[in-house]
Design an enzyme around this catalytic site. Structure first.
Site: not given
Ligand SMILES: Cc1cc2nc3c(=O)[nH]c(=O)nc-3n(C[C@H](O)[C@H](O)[C@H](O)COP(=O)(O)OP(=O)(O)OC[C@H]3O[C@@H](n4cnc5c(N)ncnc54)[C@H](O)[C@@H]3O)c2cc1C
Lengths: 792, 281
Positions: A742, A747
Site C-alpha cells: 500500500a 490527500e
C-alpha cells in the site's frame, strides 16, 4: 493466509457509532466542575494595547477570572517561536488579547464586552509586496525582516532548457485563502491536577509534538503533559500546529484550579482558525517540438499572515510538484513566505499541492495546445516511471501515473460519446435521491442533459490533470516514525495500540485489517487504541497521507512480533517447528498436516498461565528509509514511496452567466495496493469534494485583514446537490515498501481537481482561468475579455 | 443570556391582543429560520417572542376561480412545493419554493416569514408580486389589504405597523404564464444573487400584460415598469424580448458586495429576464 482481509471492502469500524450519534467528540467532553473560557480578539489588525481595564468584566456574576498578557508565561511558542498566548501588540484581527473564564460560555461572552481596551494604532501591512518593500515596518521586530523564509531550489540549467524549447508558455496565477471548515469547530478541555500535570482533551493531529509545544509554551516539562484525543470531527491539516487557544485553556485551568473548556463558534473558526496561504505565482515552462519537457520555472509569494505555522513548509510540496511531476530536466522554484497583518495560515490537505498542481497542470495543458498534441498523450510521454530517481532526489519505486492517465482517458471517451454511468452503482454510499421538486428528481449527482437538447449557451468541455504526492510518509521532522504494540489476550482478542491518529480517514480500520490479516483473526477480534499519549507509543502525527504506510508498517511489524511469540509457544505445544506454522481463522495450524492445530486463545493461556510465563505483546517501530531535504539545496528523498493520480473533469459552461457545472469527475489513483477499496474511494470522493470547492466556490474574502464572509452562506462549500458523478478507479502497483504493497492516498483526491476543471473550461469555451475559485463572475469576465480581444 | 417572555396563542385574537399589549415590542416567530439566526447573532434582542404556529387563522389554503388563491402566512415552503393546488394553478410558486434552502429548512420556513423578513433577496417576493398578489394585514383594531408590490419599504422593513401581522396572501386567478429564475453559485442552499420573475399574458399573438419583478438588485423587490411597457402590445420577437431585458438591466442599480459585483448583477438581470420571458412563451 487464506482469509484475505486485505483488499476487502470493510466498513469503517467507527461508522456505526458515528451514525448513531454515540461517538464522543471534543465538543461532547464534560468534566465535573468544568468552566468555560472565551477569548477576546483585537479590534485592530496592528496595534499596541496601552491600557486594559478588566474590572467590570470581573464583577459580572459567574465570572471566575480574566486573563491578560500579564498571565503569559515568559516563553514564545509555535513553529516560528513567534507566538504568545495573549498579545500586548496585536498583529492581526485574530490576535488574542484577553480571556474570560466563567461558569458558562454566554456569561464569559458577555464579560468580554465589558473589558475596556485602549489601543495605539500601528501602520497596517496587508500585502506581502508592501511587507517586503524598503523600510516597511517590521511585524516581528526580533525577526529583522518580514520575509520569514525564502525557498530557493533548482536543478539542471534553465538557460539550456529555454534554448532547447520549441514552445514556451508563461502565466500568472492568483490563489485564494480557503478554510478547512471542519464540521467540528476547534475545541479543547484543559485540566491541571494536584501534581501540576496537564491533561488536554484535544482534536489535534500531532499529539506528541503538541506535548512538546505545550511544554514550551507553558514552561513545564513535557512529561507533565498528557494529550487525550477525542474523536475528531474533521481535521484536514487544521490540527497540525499548536494554536494560542490551547495554552490559553491550560492557563485558564491553572488559574482557576478547575477544568476549562474553550470551544469556537463557527464565526470564530473562520476568523481565528488557520487558512490555506494565498499566493501569487508566476510560472514559465517549455517543451521540445516532439513534446519532451525542457524546463519549468516557478516563483511564488505566500502571505503567511501574522504568525508562522507548519503551513509555512508547504512550499516544499509546491517545489516537489514543480520539479518532479513528470520528467523535467531543468527546473527552478522560489517561494517567499512573508509576514503580514492578515489572518494566520496553516497546513491544509494537500499541503501546497492543490496550489502547485493547479498552476503546473494548467501550463501542461497550454504546452500540449501549443504543440498541437493530445493532452493525455503529451502527459503520458513525459510521465514519471517506476524505479527511477528524479533530479530532485525523489526515489520513485512503484509508479502508475501512465495507467492513471489511461484510465481517465477512457472516461473521457465515454464523456465524448455522451455515455453516463448507472446512477446507483452500488448500494453502500450509492448516490442518494436528495429531494423531489415539481416532479423532478434531484439527485446528488448532477444529471447531464443530452447533447442534442442542450441550449446554445451551454458549452461542454473536458480537461485533464495529474498529481504526484508523497505516499510513504514525508520527513519534515527529524523522525517520520510511528510505534505500535499488539497484545493478544487469553480470549484470543487482539489489541493494537498505535501511535497514529484517526481523523476520520479510516486508518483504524486499515490498521485493524493489517493486524487481523497478519495474525489470522477476524476483524471483529481487533480493538484499536490510538488516543492517549500516556498509553500509545510515539508518532509524528497524522499528515502527508502517511498513516496507512507508516503506521501500517509499524502495526505489521508489531503483529509479526506477536505472531512469532505465538508460534514459539504453539510450536512447543504441537511438537513441530516454527516454520511449519501458519495462522488463520483464529487458529495456529500446521501446514501440510490437516487437522493439526491449536486455537489462538489456548496458545495465549498456555503461554501466560504458568510461573515464568510470558505475555503475547509484539512491538513495532517503523521509521522509513528517507531523508530530511538538504537545507540549502532542498534535495533529498523525503518519502519512501510516491502516489500518483489523474483526473478528468467534464464540465458545462453557461456562456451567458459564466456558471460552471461539473458533470463528471473521473479519478484514477495509484495507491500501491488498496487495503480497503471502500475507504480509498471515500478518501478520493471526499478529496474531490474539497477540490471542487477550491476550484469553483470556496474563498475566504479578506479585506484589510478582515474576513468578510465568516459563515457557511457566503463561504460556499460544495454540497451534495452540487456533486458531479464521481468515477473512482484504483490502480494497483504493489509498492515494495508499503504494508501489503500500500501507499498513501489521503490527500490526492482533491489535488488535481482545480486544474482538470480549468482545463475543461478552456476546452469548452476557450478561456484560461488563472485565479481561483473560478466563480461565475470571473468566468464571465474572462469570456468578455476574450471577446474584446477578438474584436480588436 | 438574553431571557425573553414566550407566548403561544391559540387564536388570532389572542395573538393580536398580546401584540397590542406589548405595543409591538414582541417578535413574531413562525419557522424561526430567519429570526433565530438574528437572535443568536445578537442582531435582535427580543423582550418577548410570540409563537404563532398554533394560530389556525394563519393556515388558509384555498382556491376560488373568481377570487383566486388564499394562502396563509404559516404555509411552509414545503407545503408550497407539494400542494397539488399550488402546483396546478401556480406552478411558479412551487418551483420558486423548491429552489430555496434545503428540504429540512423548507419544512420549517414559512411564506409569511419569508415576506415579513423583507430580505431584498427573498425568493417568494418576485413571483408573488408578478402575480399581482395582495397582502392581508390584521391588527386588533383593523384589517387591511395592500398590494404586495407596496409591502416592502427597505431591507428588513415593511409597511407592517406595531400590533399588526401578516395573515395571508391573496393571489388573483392565474393569468398568462409566470416564470421565476434564480441565479446563485450553488444549486441549493444558496441565496439569490439575482432573482427575476416574469409574467406574460398573450392574446392574439401579442403581449397583453407583462410583469417583470427583480430580487436582490435593490433595497426592495423591484418592479420594472418600463420593461413591462416595452413588451405590452407587442409581438414578442427576440428583438423585443432582448430590448425588455436590456431595459430591465438598465433600470436597476444594484450594489457590489461579497456575493457579487454590481456589473455582474446587472448582466444577470439581462440574462434572467430574457430567459424568463422565453420560458413563458
Ligand atoms: C439554511 C437557510 C437557507 C435559506 N435559504 C433561503 C433561500 O434560498 N431563499 C430565501 O428567500 N430565503 C432563504 N432562507 C431564509 C428563510 O428560511 C426564509 O426567509 C423563510 O421563509 C423564513 O420563514 P420563517 O417562518 O422561518 O420566518 P421566521 O424566522 O419565523 O420569521 C422571519 C421574520 O418574519 C416575521 N414574521 C414571521 N411571520 C410573520 C407574520 N405572520 N406576520 C408578521 N411578521 C411575521 C418574524 O417576526 C421575523 O422578523 C434560508 C434560511 C436558512 C437558515
Amino acid at each position: 493466509m487464506t482469509d484475505a482481509l486485505i483488499g476487502q471492502r470493510v466498513p469503517k469500524l467507527d461508522a456505526p457509532s458515528k451514525a448513531a450519534g454515540k461517538t464522543i467528540y471534543g465538543h461532547d467532553v464534560r468534566l465535573p466542575s468544568m468552566l468555560h473560557g472565551r477569548i477576546l480578539y483585537s479590534r485592530y489588525a496592528h496595534a499596541k494595547i496601552i491600557r486594559m481595564d478588566t474590572s467590570r468584566a470581573e464583577k459580572l456574576r459567574g465570572v471566575k477570572c480574566v486573563l491578560t498578557p500579564k498571565d503569559n508565561p515568559p516563553h514564545r511558542f509555535g513553529y516560528g517561536k513567534d507566538n504568545k498566548p495573549f498579545k500586548d501588540i496585536a498583529r492581526s484581527l485574530r490576535d488574542e488579547i484577553a480571556g474570560v473564564v466563567a461558569t458558562d460560555a454566554d456569561i464569559a461572552e458577555e464579560a468580554l464586552s465589558l473589558i475596556e481596551v485602549d489601543y495605539e494604532l500601528l501602520p497596517n501591512i496587508f500585502s506581502p509586496r508592501e511587507a517586503l518593500s524598503e523600510g516597511a515596518l517590521l511585524i516581528h521586530p526580533e525577526h529583522k525582516s518580514n520575509l520569514f523564509q525564502r525557498y530557493n531550489y533548482s536543478h539542471g540549467d534553465l538557460a539550456q532548457g529555454e534554448s532547447e524549447s520549441a514552445v514556451v508558455v508563461e502565466e500568472k496565477f492568483l490563489l485564494p485563502y480557503v478554510s478547512h471548515v471542519c464540521m467540528e469547530t476547534s475545541v479543547v478541555v484543559a485540566q491541571f491536577d494536584h501534581r501540576d500535570h496537564l491533561t488536554l482533551w484535544s482534536t489535534t493531529q500531532i499529539p506528541f509534538l503538541l506535548q512538546r509545544d505545550l511544554s514550551e509554551a507553558l514552561g513545564i516539562p513535557g512529561s507533565n503533559v498528557r494529550i487525550i484525543q477525542t474523536a475528531v470531527g474533521g481535521a484536514f491539516g487544521r490540527g497540525l500546529d499548536i494554536y494560542p487557544y490551547e495554552p490559553i485553556a491550560a492557563l485558564m485551568s491553572r488559574k482557576t484550579g478547575q477544568p476549562v473548556r474553550v470551544a469556537f463558534s463557527r464565526e470564530e473558526e473562520f476568523l481565528a482558525g488557520p487558512a490555506r496561504q494565498p499566493a501569487e505565482v508566476t510560472v514559465r515552462a517549455g517543451a521540445k517540438a516532439d513534446g519532451t519537457l525542457t524546463f519549468r520555472d516557478a516563483s511564488c509569494m505566500l502571505d503567511i499572515g501574522a504568525y508562522v505555522s507548519w503551513g509555512t513548509v508547504t512550499p516544499l510540496v509546491m517545489m516537489e510538484t514543480t520539479a518532479s511531476l513528470y520528467q523535467v530536466p531543468h527546473a527552478r522554484f522560489t517561494a517567499d513566505c512573508v509576514y503580514t497583518n492578515n489572518l494566520i495560515t496553516g497546513a491544509m490537505r494537500g499541503y501546497g499541492n492543490p496550489q502547485s498542481t493547479f498552476f503546473i497542470e494548467t501550463l501542461m495543458d497550454r504546452l500540449a495546445e501549443a504543440l498541437k498534441m493530445d493532452p493525455v498523450n503529451f502527459r503520458i510521454m513525459n510521465a514519471n516511471v517506476p524505479n527511477s530517481e528524479t533530479p530532485q532526489g525523489l526515489v520513485i519505486t512503484s509508479c502508475g501515473l501512465k495507467e492513471c492517465l489511461e484510465a481517465v482517458a477512457a472516461s473521457a471517451d465515454s464523456a465524448r460519446m455522451n455515455v453516463y454511468p448507472e446512477r446507483s452503482r452500488r448500494n453502500e454510499g450509492g448516490r442518494l435521491v436528495l429531494s423531489e421538486v415539481e416532479g423532478m428528481t434531484v439527485t446528488a449527482n448532477i444529471k447531464p442533459s443530452p447533447f442534442n437538447l442542450q441550449p446554445p449557451h451551454i458549452k461542454r468541455g473536458i480537461g485533464f490533470a495529474s498529481t504526484l504526492n508523497v505516499g510513504g510518509g514525508a520527513r519534515i521532522y527529524r523522525s517520520d516514525g510511528c510505534g505500535a504494540t499488539v497484545k493478544v489476550d487469553d480470549f484470543g482478542h487482539v489489541t493494537l495500540v498505535t501511535g497514529s491518529t484517526e481523523i476520520g480517514q479510516g486508518s483504524e480500520t486499515a490498521l485493524a485489517q493489517i493486524v487481523a490479516q497478519t495474525l489470522g483473526v477476524k476483524i471483529e477480534n481487533i480493538t484499536v487504541l490510538n488516543s492517549d499519549t500516556d498509553i500509545k507509543p510515539w508518532d509524528v502525527g497524522v499528515h502527508a497521507s502517511r498513516t496507512t504506510f507508516i503506521a501500517g508498517n509499524a502495526a505489521y511489524l508489531a503483529a509479526v512480533d506477536a505472531r512469532n511469540q505465538i508460534f514459539e509457544t504453539a510450536a512447543q505445544l504441537l511438537g513441530v517447528g516454527v516454520d511449519q506454522l501458519s495462522a488463520s481463522a483464529g487458529q495456529v495450524t500446521v501446514r501440510d498436516e490437516a487437522g493439526k492445530s491449536i486455537s489462538l486463545e489456548q496458545v495465549a493461556r498456555r503461554r501466560h498461565f504458568k510461573e515464568g510465563g510470558k505475555v503475547i505483546l509484539g512491538e513495532g517501530w517503523y521509521d522509513p528509509p528517507t531523508q530530511l531535504v538538504d537545507k540549502d539545496t532542498y534535495k533529498g528523498n523525503i518519502s519512501a514511496a510516491y502516489g500518483f493520480g489523474a483526473q478528468m473533469a467534464e464540465v458545462e459552461v453557461d456562456i451567458e452567466t459564466g456558471k460552471v457545472r461539473v458533470l463528471r469527475l473521473a479519478c484514477a489513483n495509484d495507491v500501491g495496493h488498496a487495503i480497503n477499496p471502500m475507504a480509498v474511494e471515500g478518501q478520493i470522493e471526499g478529496g474531490a469534494q474539497m477540490g471542487l470547492g477550491y476550484a469553483l466556490t470556496e474563498e475566504l474574502i479578506v479585506k484589510d485583514g478582515k474576513v468578510l464572509n465568516p459563515d457557511l452562506l457566503d463561504y460556499r462549500l460544495f454540497t451534495s446537490a452540487d456533486m458531479p458523478i464521481i468515477e473512482t478507479r484504483i490502480i494497483e502497483t504493489d509498492d515494495p515498501g508499503g504494508p501489503f504493497g500500500a501507499k498513501g492516498v489521503g490527500e490526492m483526491g482533491g489535488t488535481p481537481t482545480a486544474a482538470a476543471i480549468a482545463n475543461a473550461i478552456y476546452d469548452a469555451v476557450g478561456v484560461r482561468m488563472t485565479q481561483l475559485p473560478m466563480t461565475p463572475e470571473r468566468v464571465l469576465a474572462a469570456l468578455d475579455e476574450k471577446e474584446k480581444r477578438a474584436r480588436v | 443570556m438574553n431571557s425573553f417572555d414566550h407566548f403561544t396563542p391559540a387564536t388570532l385574537t389572542e395573538a393580536l391582543s398580546i401584540l397590542a399589549e406589548r405595543n409591538g415590542n414582541a417578535s413574531i416567530i413562525a419557522g424561526g429560520t430567519d429570526l433565530l439566526l438574528r437572535v443568536k447573532n445578537h442582531i435582535v434582542k427580543p423582550a418577548a417572542v410570540l409563537n404563532v404556529k398554533r394560530v389556525p387563522e394563519l393556515r388558509a389554503l384555498s382556491f376560488d376561480s373568481n377570487e383566486g388563491l388564499r394562502v396563509g402566512a404559516l404555509t411552509t415552503l414545503r407545503d408550497l412545493t407539494r400542494s397539488p393546488l399550488i402546483r396546478d394553478c401556480y406552478p411558479v410558486l412551487a418551483s420558486a419554493a423548491g429552489l430555496m434552502a434545503s428540504e429540512q429548512i423548507r419544512s420549517l420556513a414559512t411564506l409569511g416569514g419569508n415576506l415579513c423578513n423583507a430580505s431584498p433577496s427573498a425568493d417568494l417576493a418576485p413571483p408573488l408580486i408578478a402575480l399581482d398578489a395582495v397582502a392581508c394585514l390584521v391588527s386588533l383594531s383593523s384589517e387591511r389589504q395592500i398590494p404586495l408590490a407596496e409591502f416592502f419599504t427597505g431591507p428588513g422593513r415593511s409597511v407592517l405597523q406595531k400590533g399588526e401581522l401578516l395573515k395571508e396572501i391573496i393571489v388573483p386567478p392565474p393569468q398568462g404564464k409566470t416564470a421565476y429564475l434564480k441565479h446563485s453559485p450553488r444549486a441549493f442552499m444558496d441565496i439569490a444573487i439575482v432573482g427575476a420573475a416574469v409574467r406574460i399574458q398573450q392574446q392574439g399573438g401579442k403581449c397583453q400584460q407583462a410583469r417583470i419583478v427583480l430580487g436582490a438588485v435593490a433595497p426592495t423587490p423591484l418592479r420594472v415598469r418600463s420593461g413591462e411597457e416595452s413588451l405590452e402590445g407587442q409581438t414578442l420577437t427576440s428583438e423585443v424580448i432582448r430590448q425588455a431585458a436590456k431595459i430591465s438591466a438598465e433600470s436597476c442599480s444594484p450594489i457590489s458586495d461579497v456575493r457579487s459585483a454590481a456589473w455582474y448583477r446587472k448582466r444577470m438581470v439581462e440574462v434572467l429576464v430574457r430567459r424568463g420571458i422565453e420560458a413563458t412563451l
